[in-house]
Design a protein around this motif. Structure first.
Motif, short mmCIF file in Angstrom:
data_model
loop_
_atom_site.label_atom_id
_atom_site.label_comp_id
_atom_site.label_asym_id
_atom_site.label_seq_id
_atom_site.Cartn_x
_atom_site.Cartn_y
_atom_site.Cartn_z
N THR A 425 0.89 -1.19 0.13
CA THR A 425 0.00 -0.24 0.28
C THR A 425 0.77 1.17 -0.16
O THR A 425 0.56 2.27 0.06
N LYS A 426 2.13 1.36 0.70
CA LYS A 426 2.92 2.12 0.72
C LYS A 426 3.61 2.37 -1.03
O LYS A 426 3.96 1.88 -1.40
N ASP A 427 3.28 4.49 -0.87
CA ASP A 427 4.90 4.51 -2.25
C ASP A 427 5.62 4.40 -2.22
O ASP A 427 6.22 5.47 -2.31
N ALA A 428 6.20 3.50 -2.17
CA ALA A 428 7.75 2.81 -2.33
C ALA A 428 7.78 2.20 -3.47
O ALA A 428 6.92 0.97 -3.59
N ILE A 429 9.25 1.53 -3.69
CA ILE A 429 9.62 0.68 -4.95
C ILE A 429 10.76 0.06 -4.49
O ILE A 429 11.64 0.80 -3.47
N ARG A 430 11.17 -1.39 -5.20
CA ARG A 430 11.90 -2.30 -4.46
C ARG A 430 12.53 -2.21 -5.31
O ARG A 430 11.37 -3.11 -6.61
N ARG A 431 13.37 -2.23 -6.30
CA ARG A 431 14.04 -2.56 -7.41
C ARG A 431 15.13 -3.54 -6.36
O ARG A 431 16.75 -2.65 -6.00
N ARG A 432 16.01 -4.53 -7.39
CA ARG A 432 16.88 -5.42 -6.72
C ARG A 432 16.94 -5.12 -5.51
O ARG A 432 18.37 -5.49 -5.17
#
Length: 545
Positions: A425-432
């Motif tokens: 739900t958070k405005d966060a991005i998970r990249r590698r």
């Protein structure tokens, strides 16, 4: 009595860096704790204890003491770990920084953390030098790997010390009052609608985190954990190093992940455990098959997440997957171990000992098994979870509303008690493996002279997890130089934060409150990523350094 027995006896107050390392040195002595693969150095449990004492004396001589905040901008190395332990023995607070941090993001971390000293690898000195003029809180620097001439040249109004000069002859434990509930680390995790948040981990929590992992997954004293993830993150530090300490096992440390070197390292060090991220598993899976693929001693591999081809991966490489649900903001909460039913493969497992977990609706009312909602957590034991966000009381209160920690992650708990992650739900991005604050990327892009407005959001990636995309509106009579904007971003943020995709729009979609509707941008972009400018297709390589 083992440390595990002490935990069972609720002796949490004994879990401090000086007490635990002294006990391990006394009981395990000459057993190798750390095998540093790049140069072959091996340090025993006794070495780790005595050398961190020597370092602590050197730091104390230079004014580092109880409650002092010391930032560490360091790649994986024995010195990095010794620094953490030395600070812990003084009751000082280590602030591990992502080595990709630079520009505005590094300046924020060094300033917000109230660090008065910095321990930095010579190879990363230039990252600090770029923002040094904007920092008045850093009064002392310890540099690892620089020669004497470089050290001398860097001494201006700030004292710069060679790391090797910190070691004192005195190997006794420094005189310091260190409590189980003293902050041991401030570890930064991505913000959602604001800047990155510094999560406070106490002395006791770090060891309880390690013990939770060791108990949940059945780790043993004869295990060797191969670590190639960075030790400025909790995955490698609390989730691999501290649990080795708690069971008296060993770690084999590599500087960073390399697909071409991975299996060679695994075989050479005799590793029985390792932790991988989804993107790393995809990379290893795509390598050419080798008859020796399964020629290793790995008995378990922690993955986040376990891929769809997990069973095939297990068979090819002769290992078993385990999975942990852990958050820097809280700690570990769920575990899928080797004894779980195969039908539950892909779940995060059941709640661990001492954890209460619920799925709730938007008003925090608990939902029935199988219903989708937000995961909330709390611990039945004191000091076993993180202690909120440094200098962010409102964010801490919001995260812990109604007495439960709100993860911001959406999922279901099935009728058997297994948690299945579905979405964020958070405005966060998970990249590698890296959590990225959309807010921080937007802040940098907005500081570029051509930009009128921007919205940063996640899009799907072929490597699992996310890629970073930015929708932009430009100022009147301006034509955006896409490559130029990427170069600007690279100079002002960590390499992993730099957007891969850009799209110039007339206006950004907004609701009646004038908030950007990022879900519309995500849906539109994911329908056809060919609509977006792609820096990889443009041949632009964003390097780590």
């Amino acid at each position: 009595m083992s440390l595990g027995d002490r935990w069972a006896g609720h002796h949490i107050q004994q879990l401090t860096t000086p007490k635990v390392l002294a006990e391990r040195a006394q009981s395990l002595g000459d057993k190798v704790f750390l095998n540093y693969l790049p140069d072959g150095r091996q340090l025993t449990y006794r070495d780790i204890d005595l050398m961190s004492n020597q370092l602590a004396h050197g730091l104390a001589k230079r004014g580092i003491g109880h409650g002092t905040h010391v930032a560490c901008l360091m790649d994986n190395s024995p010195e990095q770990l010794l620094t953490y332990f030395a600070l812990g023995k003084l009751g000082a607070v280590a602030v591990p920084l992502n080595t990709g941090s630079r520009g505005q993001s590094l300046q924020y971390l060094l300033s917000h953390s109230d660090a008065v000293a910095l321990v930095v690898d010579d190879a990363l000195w230039s990252n600090y030098a770029e923002v040094a003029a904007e920092l008045d809180n850093i009064r002392q620097i310890v540099c690892l790997g620089a020669d004497k001439a470089q050290i001398a040249a860097r001494k201006t109004d700030i004292d710069v010390v060679d790391f090797a000069d910190l070691y004192e002859a005195d190997q006794s434990l420094p005189e310091a009052t260190v409590s189980f509930n003293d902050p041991s680390y401030i570890i930064y995790t991505s913000g959602t609608t604001g800047p990155s948040k510094g999560v406070i981990l106490t002395q006791a929590q770090c060891f309880l985190w390690g013990l939770s992992h060791a108990q949940a997954f059945g780790q043993r004293p004869d295990d060797i954990a191969y670590i190639c993830l960075p030790m400025f993150h909790t995955n490698a530090l609390q989730g691999a190093t501290y649990n080795a300490i708690m069971v008296g096992a060993s770690i084999a440390l590599q500087k960073r992940f390399s697909a071409s070197r991975f299996w060679q390292d695994i075989r050479a060090c005799g590793a029985t455990l390792t932790n991988l991220l989804g993107s790393m598993i995809n990379i290893l899976w795509s390598q050419p098959r080798d008859p020796a693929d399964a020629d290793n001693r790995l008995r378990m591999c922690m993955s986040a997440p376990i891929p769809d081809f997990g069973l095939e991966f297990e068979k090819r490489f002769g290992l078993r997957f385990i999975q942990s649900y852990s958050l820097t903001d809280f700690g570990p909460s769920h575990a899928y171990s080797l004894v779980e039913p195969l039908a539950k493969l892909g779940s995060c497992g059941k709640a661990r000992a001492g954890i209460e977990a619920r799925i709730v609706d938007e008003n925090d009312f608990e939902l029935e098994p199988g219903q989708r909602g937000e995961l909330v957590l709390r611990h039945t034991m004191p000091w076993a979870h993180s202690q909120g966000y440094y200098k962010m009381p409102e964010a801490t209160v919001k995260a812990w509303r109604n007495g439960w920690f709100h993860t911001g992650d959406v999922g279901v708990i099935d009728e058997d008690g297994y948690f299945w992650f579905l979405d964020r739900t958070k405005d966060a991005i998970r990249r590698r493996g890296e959590n990225i604050s959309a807010y921080e990327v937007e802040k940098v892009i907005m500081s570029h002279e051509a930009i009128r407005d921007v919205a940063v959001f996640a899009v799907k990636s072929e490597m699992s997890e996310d890629e970073v995309a930015a929708a932009i509106t430009v100022k009147d009579q301006v034509e955006l130089d896409h490559a130029g904007l990427i170069r600007y971003c690279q100079s002002q943020m960590a390499y992993y934060m730099v957007p891969r995709y850009l799209v110039v729009m007339q206006d950004l979609p907004r609701n009646s409150s004038q908030k950007v509707e990022k879900f519309k941008l995500r849906d539109w972009a994911n329908e056809d990523l060919e609509r977006l400018w792609d820096r990889e297709k443009a041949g632009i390589v964003v390097k780590r350094g």
